[in-house]
Write a protein that holds these residues in place. Structure first.
Motif, PDB file in Angstrom:
ATOM      1  N   GLU A  67       0.803  -1.142   0.049  1.00  0.00           N
ATOM      2  CA  GLU A  67       0.155   0.164  -0.089  1.00  0.00           C
ATOM      3  C   GLU A  67       0.834   1.346  -0.071  1.00  0.00           C
ATOM      4  O   GLU A  67       0.374   2.286  -0.639  1.00  0.00           O
ATOM      5  N   ASP A  68       1.909   1.211   0.883  1.00  0.00           N
ATOM      6  CA  ASP A  68       2.901   2.276   0.666  1.00  0.00           C
ATOM      7  C   ASP A  68       3.558   2.563  -0.371  1.00  0.00           C
ATOM      8  O   ASP A  68       3.852   3.642  -0.949  1.00  0.00           O
ATOM      9  N   VAL A  69       4.050   1.386  -1.029  1.00  0.00           N
ATOM     10  CA  VAL A  69       4.939   1.389  -2.298  1.00  0.00           C
ATOM     11  C   VAL A  69       3.933   2.001  -3.235  1.00  0.00           C
ATOM     12  O   VAL A  69       4.270   3.034  -4.217  1.00  0.00           O
ATOM     13  N   ASP A  70       2.706   1.487  -3.427  1.00  0.00           N
ATOM     14  CA  ASP A  70       1.659   1.951  -4.641  1.00  0.00           C
ATOM     15  C   ASP A  70       1.379   3.431  -4.506  1.00  0.00           C
ATOM     16  O   ASP A  70       1.378   4.095  -5.278  1.00  0.00           O
ATOM     17  N   SER A  71       1.258   3.801  -2.975  1.00  0.00           N
ATOM     18  CA  SER A  71       0.882   5.092  -2.765  1.00  0.00           C
ATOM     19  C   SER A  71       2.057   6.307  -3.421  1.00  0.00           C
ATOM     20  O   SER A  71       1.799   7.277  -4.024  1.00  0.00           O
ATOM     21  N   LEU A  72       3.273   5.884  -2.827  1.00  0.00           N
ATOM     22  CA  LEU A  72       4.388   6.539  -3.280  1.00  0.00           C
ATOM     23  C   LEU A  72       4.546   6.918  -4.794  1.00  0.00           C
ATOM     24  O   LEU A  72       4.757   7.996  -5.461  1.00  0.00           O
ATOM     25  N   PHE A  73       4.155   5.556  -5.559  1.00  0.00           N
ATOM     26  CA  PHE A  73       4.389   5.781  -7.084  1.00  0.00           C
ATOM     27  C   PHE A  73       3.175   6.473  -7.716  1.00  0.00           C
ATOM     28  O   PHE A  73       3.144   7.109  -8.841  1.00  0.00           O
ATOM     29  N   LYS A  74       2.308   6.580  -6.915  1.00  0.00           N
ATOM     30  CA  LYS A  74       0.932   7.110  -7.487  1.00  0.00           C
ATOM     31  C   LYS A  74       0.988   8.547  -7.493  1.00  0.00           C
ATOM     32  O   LYS A  74       0.923   9.354  -8.328  1.00  0.00           O
ATOM     33  N   LEU A  75       1.755   8.931  -6.091  1.00  0.00           N
ATOM     34  CA  LEU A  75       2.233  10.567  -6.091  1.00  0.00           C
ATOM     35  C   LEU A  75       3.222  10.731  -7.209  1.00  0.00           C
ATOM     36  O   LEU A  75       3.146  11.990  -7.665  1.00  0.00           O
ATOM     37  N   ARG A  76       4.047   9.973  -7.530  1.00  0.00           N
ATOM     38  CA  ARG A  76       4.842  10.246  -8.656  1.00  0.00           C
ATOM     39  C   ARG A  76       4.324  10.530  -9.953  1.00  0.00           C
ATOM     40  O   ARG A  76       4.544  11.621 -10.669  1.00  0.00           O
ATOM     41  N   ASP A  77       3.403   9.817 -10.195  1.00  0.00           N
ATOM     42  CA  ASP A  77       2.752   9.822 -11.418  1.00  0.00           C
ATOM     43  C   ASP A  77       1.821  11.212 -11.353  1.00  0.00           C
ATOM     44  O   ASP A  77       1.708  12.102 -12.432  1.00  0.00           O
TER      45      ASP A  77
END
Length: 333
Positions: A245-255
């Motif tokens: 969940e944390d990893v997905d959230s971080l890459f979503k912020l990146r996008d």
């Protein structure tokens, strides 16, 4: 009250005085520095500036020593587990140079009012979350207090410098008026204005233009910014690599940031970002030594008033063994 340098101190710091002069050593002798957060990085900073002979250091730390701290913090011992991290480190730090006053403040930095930070000549934040760093930088700018914010995440490290307006001296070579003679060394008085941390974060994705960014700026710079975006969205918490969940959230912020800033995705290296996330909470001693040495050197340079300090970001990539300086300006109107 200012303290004059004694004969014993002049003998002890002789090599430093030869390097940057008695007046600069006097300024350092009377300087008051705040080190907020006692980690492996701040161990290195404390060691270097204490040995240089500053007036006083205040260590602000409310956390207790854990077994994990012993892996990289050389100012701590096994018997310190359970004690206040700042108090335990201060005992060893005082032995480095008894002439330097080392004070410990065990309160939480989040409870400190803005006025607390304005009593120091330099404020150095290590491992502080971006929300607190922005708040404290704003307070320091109002009082013209110099601020450094730095951190180490595994193989990677960064530091940011905001001195508001800084005046310094620099030796420059000028041609001799007599032909055939060597150039003359003269002292030039210069100054530099600095941008706030908040203003650089607001504009780093859109200024300068993408073509210039690709040529000049390390991908690590943008990876650190994404890490900060995650912390701002999660009450200062670093991402947990074991949490999808944390990893997905971080890459979503990146996008989202890439899309809103209309910046090419090539500016963010996915492998580098993944490695950064995987080691975000780790402290690797050699990386801390390099970043901490650079940070301490720049603090001393600022206090001495000799030569130009950092302007205004430094990024260190331990996997490549590279360190780059980037000047990030606020967006021009």
């Amino acid at each position: 009250m200012e303290h004059a340098i004694t004969e014993d101190e002049a003998a002890l710091y002789d090599r430093q005085i030869r390097l940057w002069g008695l007046e600069a050593q006097h300024r350092m002798r009377n300087a008051s520095i705040l080190i907020a957060g006692m980690r492996a990085l701040s161990n290195e900073v404390c060691k270097n500036i204490i040995l240089a002979g500053v007036g006083s250091i205040t260590i602000l730390e409310h956390e207790l020593v854990t077994e994990e701290d012993l892996g990289a913090q050389f100012l701590l011992r096994h018997e310190d587990i359970g004690r206040n991290r700042g108090e335990a480190a201060a005992e060893k730090a005082r032995l480095l140079n008894p002439r330097v006053k080392v004070i410990v403040d065990q309160e939480d930095i989040t409870q400190k009012p803005d006025s607390y930070f304005t009593q120091f000549n330099i404020v150095c934040l290590t491992g502080c979350n971006p929300e607190q760093s922005i708040r404290i930088d704003k307070a320091c700018r109002e009082s013209k207090t110099g601020l450094y914010a730095a951190g180490v995440h595994g193989f990677f490290g960064y530091m940011f410098c905001d001195l508001t307006h800084h005046e310094y001296r620099e030796e420059v070579q000028e041609p001799s008026v007599d032909k055939g003679k060597e150039p003359e060394t003269v002292i030039s008085h210069r100054s530099q204005d600095y941008d706030s941390l908040a203003s650089t974060l607001e504009t780093c994705w859109g200024y300068p233009k993408p073509k210039a960014l690709k040529r000049k700026v390390s991908p690590l710079f943008f990876a650190i910014q994404i890490l900060w975006l995650f912390q701002l969205a999660n009450d200062g918490k670093l991402p947990d690599n074991s949490s999808q969940e944390d990893v997905d959230s971080l890459f979503k912020l990146r996008d989202e940031r890439l899309k809103s800033a209309q910046v090419d995705g090539a500016f963010v290296d996915d492998d580098l970002l993944q490695t950064l996330v995987g080691t975000a909470s780790a402290e690797i001693a050699p990386v801390c030594a390099i970043v901490g040495g650079f940070l301490a050197q720049d603090i001393l340079k600022t206090l001495s008033g000799k030569d130009a300090p950092l302007l205004n970001y430094f990024l260190y990539n331990g996997m490549e063994g590279t360190g780059l300086v980037h000047h990030v300006e606020k967006k021009k109107a």
